[in-house]
Design a protein around this motif. Structure first.
Motif, mmCIF file in Angstrom:
data_model
loop_
_atom_site.group_PDB
_atom_site.id
_atom_site.type_symbol
_atom_site.label_atom_id
_atom_site.label_comp_id
_atom_site.label_asym_id
_atom_site.label_seq_id
_atom_site.Cartn_x
_atom_site.Cartn_y
_atom_site.Cartn_z
ATOM 1 N N LEU A 215 31.833 45.948 49.164
ATOM 2 C CA LEU A 215 33.424 45.900 48.464
ATOM 3 C C LEU A 215 32.535 45.980 46.631
ATOM 4 O O LEU A 215 33.577 47.684 45.539
ATOM 5 C CB LEU A 215 33.936 44.688 47.801
ATOM 6 C CG LEU A 215 34.670 43.950 48.747
ATOM 7 C CD1 LEU A 215 35.405 42.634 48.439
ATOM 8 C CD2 LEU A 215 35.499 45.485 48.762
ATOM 9 N N ASN A 216 31.419 46.018 46.301
ATOM 10 C CA ASN A 216 30.252 46.365 45.458
ATOM 11 C C ASN A 216 30.214 47.619 45.096
ATOM 12 O O ASN A 216 29.829 49.086 44.287
ATOM 13 C CB ASN A 216 29.487 45.796 45.099
ATOM 14 C CG ASN A 216 29.583 44.087 44.643
ATOM 15 O OD1 ASN A 216 30.310 43.777 44.138
ATOM 16 N ND2 ASN A 216 27.987 43.207 45.012
ATOM 17 N N ALA A 217 29.905 48.406 46.537
ATOM 18 C CA ALA A 217 29.621 49.637 46.640
ATOM 19 C C ALA A 217 30.616 51.054 46.464
ATOM 20 O O ALA A 217 30.995 51.597 46.047
ATOM 21 C CB ALA A 217 28.729 49.861 48.488
ATOM 22 N N LEU A 218 32.364 50.576 47.157
ATOM 23 C CA LEU A 218 33.495 50.733 46.544
ATOM 24 C C LEU A 218 33.063 51.298 44.954
ATOM 25 O O LEU A 218 34.186 51.935 44.836
ATOM 26 C CB LEU A 218 34.394 49.791 47.639
ATOM 27 C CG LEU A 218 34.017 50.497 49.489
ATOM 28 C CD1 LEU A 218 35.506 49.539 49.087
ATOM 29 C CD2 LEU A 218 34.417 51.937 49.012
ATOM 30 N N ALA A 219 33.371 49.298 44.647
ATOM 31 C CA ALA A 219 33.826 49.409 43.043
ATOM 32 C C ALA A 219 32.645 50.326 42.411
ATOM 33 O O ALA A 219 33.175 50.800 40.619
ATOM 34 C CB ALA A 219 33.305 48.621 42.410
ATOM 35 N N ARG A 220 31.659 51.106 42.626
ATOM 36 C CA ARG A 220 31.233 52.136 42.249
ATOM 37 C C ARG A 220 31.583 53.336 41.441
ATOM 38 O O ARG A 220 31.669 53.725 40.200
ATOM 39 C CB ARG A 220 29.683 52.820 42.456
ATOM 40 C CG ARG A 220 28.270 50.710 42.455
ATOM 41 C CD ARG A 220 27.142 51.215 43.052
ATOM 42 N NE ARG A 220 26.338 50.232 43.088
ATOM 43 C CZ ARG A 220 26.069 49.837 44.506
ATOM 44 N NH1 ARG A 220 26.974 50.960 46.124
ATOM 45 N NH2 ARG A 220 25.886 48.714 45.240
ATOM 46 N N ARG A 221 32.483 53.774 42.392
ATOM 47 C CA ARG A 221 33.047 55.177 42.816
ATOM 48 C C ARG A 221 34.354 54.366 42.167
ATOM 49 O O ARG A 221 35.084 56.200 41.942
ATOM 50 C CB ARG A 221 32.280 56.146 43.637
ATOM 51 C CG ARG A 221 31.187 56.426 42.983
ATOM 52 C CD ARG A 221 30.781 57.906 44.418
ATOM 53 N NE ARG A 221 29.370 58.300 43.306
ATOM 54 C CZ ARG A 221 29.081 58.462 42.712
ATOM 55 N NH1 ARG A 221 30.002 59.583 41.800
ATOM 56 N NH2 ARG A 221 27.386 59.329 41.975
ATOM 57 N N ARG A 222 34.793 53.759 42.985
ATOM 58 C CA ARG A 222 36.762 54.206 43.404
ATOM 59 C C ARG A 222 37.156 52.405 42.694
ATOM 60 O O ARG A 222 36.162 51.982 42.246
ATOM 61 C CB ARG A 222 36.944 53.926 44.682
ATOM 62 C CG ARG A 222 36.852 55.485 45.328
ATOM 63 C CD ARG A 222 36.401 55.422 46.873
ATOM 64 N NE ARG A 222 35.615 56.472 46.640
ATOM 65 C CZ ARG A 222 34.738 57.354 46.731
ATOM 66 N NH1 ARG A 222 34.044 56.501 46.514
ATOM 67 N NH2 ARG A 222 34.228 58.519 47.126
ATOM 68 N N VAL A 223 37.963 51.789 43.060
ATOM 69 C CA VAL A 223 38.948 50.745 42.142
ATOM 70 C C VAL A 223 39.253 50.021 43.730
ATOM 71 O O VAL A 223 40.809 50.558 43.640
ATOM 72 C CB VAL A 223 39.652 51.075 40.910
ATOM 73 C CG1 VAL A 223 40.463 49.529 40.466
ATOM 74 C CG2 VAL A 223 39.330 52.169 40.397
ATOM 75 N N PRO A 224 38.732 48.990 44.160
ATOM 76 C CA PRO A 224 39.073 48.019 44.785
ATOM 77 C C PRO A 224 39.796 47.388 44.670
ATOM 78 O O PRO A 224 39.669 46.591 43.475
ATOM 79 C CB PRO A 224 37.785 47.705 45.481
ATOM 80 C CG PRO A 224 36.939 47.272 44.128
ATOM 81 C CD PRO A 224 36.647 48.456 43.760
ATOM 82 N N ARG A 225 41.501 46.718 44.997
ATOM 83 C CA ARG A 225 41.737 45.871 44.687
ATOM 84 C C ARG A 225 42.420 44.567 46.265
ATOM 85 O O ARG A 225 42.837 45.746 47.178
ATOM 86 C CB ARG A 225 43.133 46.262 44.018
ATOM 87 C CG ARG A 225 42.941 47.064 42.612
ATOM 88 C CD ARG A 225 44.027 47.489 41.820
ATOM 89 N NE ARG A 225 44.708 46.828 41.083
ATOM 90 C CZ ARG A 225 45.848 46.502 40.562
ATOM 91 N NH1 ARG A 225 46.420 47.932 40.253
ATOM 92 N NH2 ARG A 225 46.279 45.776 39.515
ATOM 93 N N LEU A 226 42.307 43.412 45.856
ATOM 94 C CA LEU A 226 42.561 42.682 47.693
ATOM 95 C C LEU A 226 44.098 42.316 46.784
ATOM 96 O O LEU A 226 44.066 41.860 45.987
ATOM 97 C CB LEU A 226 40.860 41.483 47.119
ATOM 98 C CG LEU A 226 39.659 42.544 46.714
ATOM 99 C CD1 LEU A 226 39.082 41.222 46.835
ATOM 100 C CD2 LEU A 226 39.841 43.128 47.960
ATOM 101 N N VAL A 227 44.117 42.154 48.527
ATOM 102 C CA VAL A 227 45.200 41.066 48.244
ATOM 103 C C VAL A 227 45.150 40.198 49.498
ATOM 104 O O VAL A 227 45.007 40.681 50.364
ATOM 105 C CB VAL A 227 46.667 41.746 49.305
ATOM 106 C CG1 VAL A 227 47.587 41.376 48.815
ATOM 107 C CG2 VAL A 227 47.597 43.204 47.604
ATOM 108 N N MET A 228 44.781 39.149 49.328
ATOM 109 C CA MET A 228 44.933 37.898 50.420
ATOM 110 C C MET A 228 46.163 38.155 50.692
ATOM 111 O O MET A 228 47.580 36.870 49.867
ATOM 112 C CB MET A 228 44.181 36.867 49.608
ATOM 113 C CG MET A 228 43.832 35.957 50.685
ATOM 114 S SD MET A 228 42.766 34.099 50.404
ATOM 115 C CE MET A 228 41.308 35.280 50.542
ATOM 116 N N ILE A 229 46.616 37.232 52.341
ATOM 117 C CA ILE A 229 47.643 37.145 52.740
ATOM 118 C C ILE A 229 47.655 35.427 53.280
ATOM 119 O O ILE A 229 46.709 35.718 54.235
ATOM 120 C CB ILE A 229 48.568 38.633 53.861
ATOM 121 C CG1 ILE A 229 48.207 39.547 53.105
ATOM 122 C CG2 ILE A 229 49.212 37.517 54.287
ATOM 123 C CD1 ILE A 229 49.364 39.524 52.491
#
Length: 302
Positions: A215-229
């Motif tokens: 997730l940290n790697a994704l956050a460097r160049r993109r915007v991760p957003r999490l939805v917990m079901i």
């Protein structure tokens, strides 16, 4: 597929997902603020490809935007105004691994995850953005490349339905277990360009040791957003047969009630160092739509 796996809340159907667009269009949202300082509510106009409005010509307008058809019909000069081009790209990541294929109330967690992602996807499409999809299961992920307009969202819905059917079939055949989530997400950053949003709907079971790093790697160049079901309802008190991950069959006495946790008590939780919006798979779709509208505000023009 057996009749039991075709029941509402277990099977994923295209028609109800398409119908969720009406909830997005009818949602009451504040007008979009201008991109300029000052915070005044304005219409977003620009020089894109879609016509936003038609009006009479006034001195100073660009004559290249004259609309010949309207001018000929009315006898007065009319010009076209166009939608501002905003390249918002969102990748919807649906977790259909075996741990998501269960639920004790309205729907399986996998179905609730798909519904949440579709609500978000329709919002993006109505904003003028593009939406793609990746569904995680026991095998190779199902991928739909990002595309805009209604057709792009219909492609995403079709991909979700196909991937969910395959996941249910694998479960019914007793195939495999849950691959770790960190490994399943390894392709996500290659599917969308830098600056894109990646929305992951999952129970975050079997996260794997490297989920925080992923997730940290994704956050460097993109915007991760999490939805917990989650499923916020404990099973009724009783003795239940279960099968463990190694195939062992057990009977377990469970006593619901006092120990039950209400998922609405903690609307946001932390997963691998990132905030996650918590949704209850047993909640009615109206409640889910309201939660998502608050967490993912619309960007449509006023």
């Amino acid at each position: 597929m057996s009749e039991a796996l075709s029941a509402p809340g277990i099977a994923l159907r295209a028609d109800p997902l398409i119908a969720l667009r009406r909830r997005v269009l009818s949602a009451e949202t504040p007008p979009v603020l201008a991109a300029l300082p000052g915070g005044f509510a304005t219409r977003r106009k620009g020089h894109g490809l879609e016509v936003a409005d038609m009006r009479e010509y006034v001195a100073g307008d660009d004559i290249r935007h004259l609309d010949r058809g309207t001018t000929a019909r009315t006898g007065r000069l009319h010009i076209r105004e166009f939608q501002e081009e905003r390249d918002r790209v969102t990748l919807l990541v649906a977790d259909f691994r075996p741990a998501m294929l269960w639920g004790v109330r309205r729907a399986f967690r996998s179905v609730a995850a798909a519904e949440a992602l579709v609500l978000i996807g329709w919002n993006v499409i109505e904003s003028g953005g593009r939406v793609g999809m990746m569904a995680l299961g026991q095998g190779a992920p199902v991928v739909v490349p990002p595309a805009g307009r209604v057709r792009g969202m219909l492609n995403v819905i079709g991909g979700l339905v196909r991937a969910h059917e395959a996941a249910l079939a694998d479960m019914a055949a007793g195939q495999g277990g849950d691959p770790s989530l960190d490994a399943a997400l390894s392709r996500a950053d290659r599917l969308v360009p830098s600056g894109s949003e990646i929305v992951i709907a999952s129970g975050f079971d079997v996260p794997g040791p490297g989920l925080a790093d992923r997730l940290n790697a994704l956050a460097r160049r993109r915007v991760p957003r999490l939805v917990m079901i989650r499923d916020g309802q404990d099973l009724p008190r009783g003795v239940y047969p279960i099968v463990t991950r190694d195939g062992q069959r057990l009977r377990v006495a469970l006593g619901g009630g006092a120990e039950a946790k209400d998922s609405t008590a903690a609307p946001v939780q932390t997963v691998a160092g990132h905030s996650a919006l918590v949704l209850d798979a047993g909640a009615e779709i109206e409640a889910t739509a309201r939660r998502i509208a608050a967490a993912f505000p619309a960007e449509r023009a006023a």
